[in-house]
Design an enzyme around this catalytic site. Structure first.
Site, mmCIF file in Angstrom:
data_model
loop_
_atom_site.group_PDB
_atom_site.id
_atom_site.type_symbol
_atom_site.label_atom_id
_atom_site.label_comp_id
_atom_site.label_asym_id
_atom_site.label_seq_id
_atom_site.Cartn_x
_atom_site.Cartn_y
_atom_site.Cartn_z
ATOM 1 N N LYS A 78 0.983 -0.902 0.126
ATOM 2 C CA LYS A 78 0.376 0.263 0.057
ATOM 3 C C LYS A 78 0.763 1.630 -0.042
ATOM 4 O O LYS A 78 1.282 1.507 0.979
ATOM 5 C CB LYS A 78 -0.918 -0.077 1.030
ATOM 6 C CG LYS A 78 -1.843 1.191 0.876
ATOM 7 C CD LYS A 78 -1.913 2.238 1.614
ATOM 8 C CE LYS A 78 -2.402 3.301 2.160
ATOM 9 N NZ LYS A 78 -2.136 4.603 1.844
ATOM 10 N N HIS A 79 1.070 2.259 -1.464
ATOM 11 C CA HIS A 79 2.207 3.527 -1.548
ATOM 12 C C HIS A 79 0.608 4.398 -0.429
ATOM 13 O O HIS A 79 -0.094 4.044 -1.228
ATOM 14 C CB HIS A 79 2.219 3.288 -2.540
ATOM 15 C CG HIS A 79 4.291 4.023 -2.643
ATOM 16 N ND1 HIS A 79 3.928 4.422 -1.675
ATOM 17 C CD2 HIS A 79 4.471 3.007 -3.394
ATOM 18 C CE1 HIS A 79 6.031 5.259 -2.247
ATOM 19 N NE2 HIS A 79 5.640 3.845 -3.326
ATOM 20 N N GLY A 106 6.514 5.989 8.299
ATOM 21 C CA GLY A 106 5.425 6.542 8.348
ATOM 22 C C GLY A 106 5.391 8.110 9.581
ATOM 23 O O GLY A 106 6.628 7.621 10.310
ATOM 24 N N SER A 107 4.046 8.061 10.055
ATOM 25 C CA SER A 107 4.393 9.230 10.950
ATOM 26 C C SER A 107 3.701 8.347 12.426
ATOM 27 O O SER A 107 3.914 7.147 12.244
ATOM 28 C CB SER A 107 3.870 10.045 11.404
ATOM 29 O OG SER A 107 1.794 9.635 11.061
ATOM 30 N N GLU A 110 9.389 1.945 11.253
ATOM 31 C CA GLU A 110 10.528 2.637 11.548
ATOM 32 C C GLU A 110 9.147 4.708 10.792
ATOM 33 O O GLU A 110 8.610 5.170 9.919
ATOM 34 C CB GLU A 110 10.969 3.309 9.972
ATOM 35 C CG GLU A 110 12.022 3.663 10.174
ATOM 36 C CD GLU A 110 11.706 4.701 8.905
ATOM 37 O OE1 GLU A 110 12.087 6.014 9.974
ATOM 38 O OE2 GLU A 110 11.976 5.146 7.786
ATOM 39 N N CYS A 112 13.575 10.748 7.245
ATOM 40 C CA CYS A 112 13.416 10.459 8.980
ATOM 41 C C CYS A 112 14.452 11.062 9.786
ATOM 42 O O CYS A 112 14.754 11.026 10.961
ATOM 43 C CB CYS A 112 13.160 9.302 9.606
ATOM 44 S SG CYS A 112 11.104 9.101 8.112
ATOM 45 N N GLU A 129 9.239 17.032 15.730
ATOM 46 C CA GLU A 129 9.637 16.537 14.203
ATOM 47 C C GLU A 129 9.380 17.947 12.999
ATOM 48 O O GLU A 129 8.300 17.855 12.356
ATOM 49 C CB GLU A 129 10.058 14.857 13.577
ATOM 50 C CG GLU A 129 10.387 14.750 12.345
ATOM 51 C CD GLU A 129 10.264 13.343 12.042
ATOM 52 O OE1 GLU A 129 10.606 13.044 10.861
ATOM 53 O OE2 GLU A 129 8.972 13.414 12.246
#
Length: 475
Positions: A169-170, A225-226, A247, A281, A379
């Site tokens: 899933k992009h 992702g977040s 990650e 990241c 972030e």
């Protein structure tokens, strides 16, 4: 490997939209999958797993090697797509495709040895014991937009070599990159007789993804992702007793204890920070600089950032900066920079949005950020350099570890041993001495604390979604 849907100009249920962040132009749309298409993909992936795992690992490695070759052959084509779709400078997009070639080549070459049976000593010396590494089944990858090829490669390459099958899933903003990847995997797999369903692009909705994670046919999920997305997926995976690799965000410290050339060090720090327009990241989001050189460091950092002008990411031109991935992301980051200034931080340059629909945000330099400010703990995902003053090594270490994240970190000094001593104490998954990062297919990637858990790439990349099975034979 299963072909993905064709591009469509349809609206309505279309949720995957490719928008050029340099111009705001809608390039293409892809309709979201129907529930029937999701079920078909799950069935195909499970069926393919039975056939794929039975292939000798050398055959699976040969397919991975071909994927790597195609990444190298199609680097220009893939780069152009990524540049148009998420604003990545063309040279960086090309390097990303070439890095994917190296990742697939690494696991093609080393995969059979990394997955080889490992003899174990037996109790009382009787019988034979072997630790086996076996694939676990269908895996779901949920990937982000900032590295539309690299993030997929580091998840898919080791797992395809192991014998797992992949549902991918992009990001909703990268359908053209997703389709280009699907074509590449298909073109590598069809001549080798790879069964349909080994790698399937899934243009799913968030609700459908929840169902996929819960489905008993799926044995694990990897998300890049977040922090918010990671918490949601991690909780969902835990509820259904699924292995997960996460990650997530990072606010990596970049510590400069001393240097022979302050201006050069500042320019190098800025170049690192502006890689992928700051949307990485493990970017050096917090620069911690010794008190005796910090003023000169900030002055040069400010001068270099202020000299940059907006540029077309498809044209390789020195002295320019690229757009962020979307206008919404640029506006949100501009708001955070403004809020930091209102809270008492000093904005030396940048932080302004260019006029028009493009996602151009002038690179910013901030100082005076304190623990009481939101910017100290957030972030800042974009072209913002935050510089802190450190009176000594102990203060530098305290600042470096004062973050909820723990992805990477770097320490620079003319005395490597001094830098190593501090780097040894960084609370992160990747510590570097006199280098911003150790990038390579064989270098494990991952973090601790709120940066997630699990590792990708290197030997550890093949040790996440694998059944480490004991086989004992009593002769």
């Amino acid at each position: 490997m299963t072909a993905a849907p064709s591009l469509s100009a349809r609206t309505g249920r279309s949720t995957y939209r490719s928008v050029d962040p340099a111009t705001g132009e809608l390039v293409a749309e892809v309709p979201a999958a129907t529930d029937a298409e999701v079920e078909e993909a799950l069935t195909a992936a499970e069926t393919a797993f039975r056939a794929w795992r039975s292939r000798p690992i050398q055959e699976r490695s040969a397919v991975a090697a071909r994927v790597g070759e195609l990444f190298a052959e199609r680097a220009e084509e893939l780069a152009a797509i990524a540049t148009r779709e998420m604003g990545k400078p063309l040279s960086e997009a090309r390097e990303e495709a070439q890095f994917c070639a190296e990742i697939f080549a690494y696991f093609a070459e080393h995969g059979p040895d990394l997955a080889a049976d490992q003899p174990l000593p037996t109790p009382h010396g009787t019988g034979r014991a072997v630790l086996q590494r076996r694939p676990v089944g269908v895996l779901l990858g949920i990937m982000p937009w900032n590295y539309p090829y690299y993030q997929v490669a580091r998840f898919a390459a080791p797992n395809l070599v192991l014998g797992n099958t992949v549902l991918l899933k992009h990001a909703e903003s990268c359908p053209r990159s997703a389709l280009a990847l699907q074509r590449l995997l298909d073109d590598a797999g069809v001549p080798a007789g790879v069964p349909a369903g080994v790698y399937t692009t899934l243009f799913a909705t968030h609700a459908q993804i929840e169902d996929v994670v819960a489905d008993p046919r799926v044995q694990g999920v990897s998300l890049t992702g977040s922090e918010r997305a990671g918490a949601a997926v991690g909780a969902l995976a835990g509820r259904h007793l699924k292995k997960a690799v996460l990650e997530l965000g990072g606010s990596d410290p970049y510590v400069v204890l001393d240097t022979d050339d302050v201006a050069a060090s500042a320019r190098a720090a800025l170049a690192t920070r502006l890689g992928n327009t700051g949307q990485a990241c493990n970017s050096n989001k917090r620069m911690i600089v010794s008190a005796d050189i910090v003023e000169e460091f900030v002055a040069e950092l400010t001068r270099a950032a202020a000299a940059l002008v907006p540029g077309d990411p498809s044209v390789e031109a020195p002295g320019t900066y690229a757009p962020m991935a979307s206008r919404a992301a640029a506006e949100a980051l501009a708001d955070r920079i403004r809020e930091a200034g209102e809270a008492g931080a000093t904005l030396h340059t940048g932080g302004t949005l260019a006029e028009g629909p493009g996602a151009y945000l002038a690179p910013a330099v901030l100082t005076g950020v304190t623990p009481e400010m939101a910017a100290h703990h957030q972030e800042l995902f974009g072209p913002v350099a935050v510089v802190y003053r450190a009176d000594d090594d102990d203060a530098a270490l305290a600042l470096a570890n004062d973050t909820p994240y723990g992805l990477g970190g770097a320490v620079f000094s003319t005395d490597p041993e001094r830098a190593r001593r501090l780097a040894e104490q960084l609370e992160c998954g990747m510590a570097n001495v006199n280098a911003a990062e150790a990038e390579g297919a064989g270098m494990p990637f991952g973090g601790v604390k709120r940066s997630g858990y699990g590792r990708e790439l290197g030997p550890l990349g093949m040790d996440e979604f694998v059944n480490k099975r004991l086989l004992y034979i009593n002769d």
